[in-house]
Design a protein around this motif. Structure first.
Motif, short mmCIF file in Angstrom:
data_model
loop_
_atom_site.label_atom_id
_atom_site.label_comp_id
_atom_site.label_asym_id
_atom_site.label_seq_id
_atom_site.Cartn_x
_atom_site.Cartn_y
_atom_site.Cartn_z
N ALA A 151 22.47 -18.32 1.95
CA ALA A 151 22.19 -18.86 3.18
C ALA A 151 20.75 -19.24 3.17
CB ALA A 151 22.67 -18.00 4.22
N ALA A 156 17.99 -22.44 4.82
CA ALA A 156 17.88 -23.53 5.76
C ALA A 156 17.76 -24.51 4.85
CB ALA A 156 16.77 -23.20 6.62
N GLY A 207 28.23 -26.49 7.93
CA GLY A 207 27.64 -25.33 8.65
C GLY A 207 26.35 -25.08 8.64
N ASP A 208 25.80 -24.24 9.23
CA ASP A 208 24.23 -23.82 9.31
C ASP A 208 23.85 -23.36 8.03
OD1 ASP A 208 24.17 -25.12 11.76
OD2 ASP A 208 24.11 -23.02 12.78
N ASP A 209 22.54 -23.61 7.61
CA ASP A 209 21.93 -22.76 6.47
C ASP A 209 22.73 -22.78 5.07
OD1 ASP A 209 19.82 -22.15 8.11
OD2 ASP A 209 20.64 -20.47 8.74
N ALA A 240 23.33 -26.24 3.25
CA ALA A 240 23.85 -27.63 2.98
C ALA A 240 24.17 -27.76 1.50
CB ALA A 240 22.81 -28.63 3.41
#
Length: 241
Positions: free
Chosen positions: A91, A93, A144-146, A148
């Motif tokens: 995970a 960003a 989804g977040d965090d 890419a």
């Protein structure tokens, strides 16, 4: 007249990558129970009794994979099916993803499909058949977040699966994918947001998928879904409908 005894049919052989843990280990165990001879490949030696042969190789290294395939076929016979479950998740960003992280994610997930396919394709073509099942992710479909770089690599797997399916169908080879949602494996840390009760409450199934449930989808595509190629099954607890 005495007839010669019939030779027993050759057991089918599968190569499963990422077989040391998680979904890969579940696939190896499920296929073994279904009568397949399984060669398990991982960077860490696959453990347990669910594989007929344990191979150590980095799926991101084409030469290492080619040698592992050679060993598998010399000891177990021609490989009839490939299951690519090797992978990793982190995970991060998007602003913090380094070029090295982007590259590594693609080498492991996309290379982890392409390298064994390229090693096995000549033999499957010569024999007139074979099956490939790639493990991708529902994040490749829904994002989804965090993560890419992870979603991008898994999305590349889906595109490659569909292209390979079109290119190899005339050779009798089927290529499909399984796109799990969050699954109860070591890839998800105990404090992962995917394990949080608040997230699980958003899922229609209200729980994570189990590795054996994902493996059942793989077995279906290999044993029963002989009409399927270029397909993506999505066992994701209803996360993406």
């Amino acid at each position: 007249m005495i007839s010669a005894p019939l030779e027993p049919p050759r057991r089918r052989t599968a190569l499963v990558t990422g077989a040391a843990s998680g979904i890969g280990a579940a696939c190896a165990a499920t296929l073994t129970e279904a009568g397949w001879l399984v060669a398990g490949l991982d960077r860490h030696s696959p453990s347990g009794d669910s594989t007929a042969l344990r191979l150590t190789a980095d799926v991101a290294d084409p030469a290492s994979v080619k040698e592992a395939v050679r060993l598998a076929e010399s000891r177990l016979g021609p490989v009839d099916a490939l299951v690519t479950a090797a992978g990793h998740y982190e995970a991060t960003a998007v602003d913090d993803i380094t070029p090295e992280q982007w590259t590594r994610m693609l080498r492991v997930h996309l290379g982890g499909l392409v390298n064994p396919v390229r090693a096995l394709l000549p033999g499957m073509t010569e024999r007139g058949g074979g099956s490939v099942v790639a493990i991708t992710s529902e994040l490749a479909i829904g994002g989804g977040d965090d993560g890419a770089h992870y979603a991008a690599a898994k999305g590349a797997v889906i595109g490659t699966v569909r292209s390979l399916a079109a290119e190899t169908a005339a050779r009798g080879i089927r290529v499909n994918a399984v796109a799990p949602g969050p699954t109860d494996t070591p890839l998800l840390a105990p404090d992962s947001p995917w394990r949080a009760p608040a997230y699980l409450e958003t899922l229609p199934a209200r729980r994570l998928a189990r590795p054996r449930e994902i493996a059942a989808c793989v077995l279906f595509l290999l044993d029963e879904g002989t009409f399927c190629t270029g397909e993506v099954l999505s066992p994701n607890s209803g996360a993406v409908i």
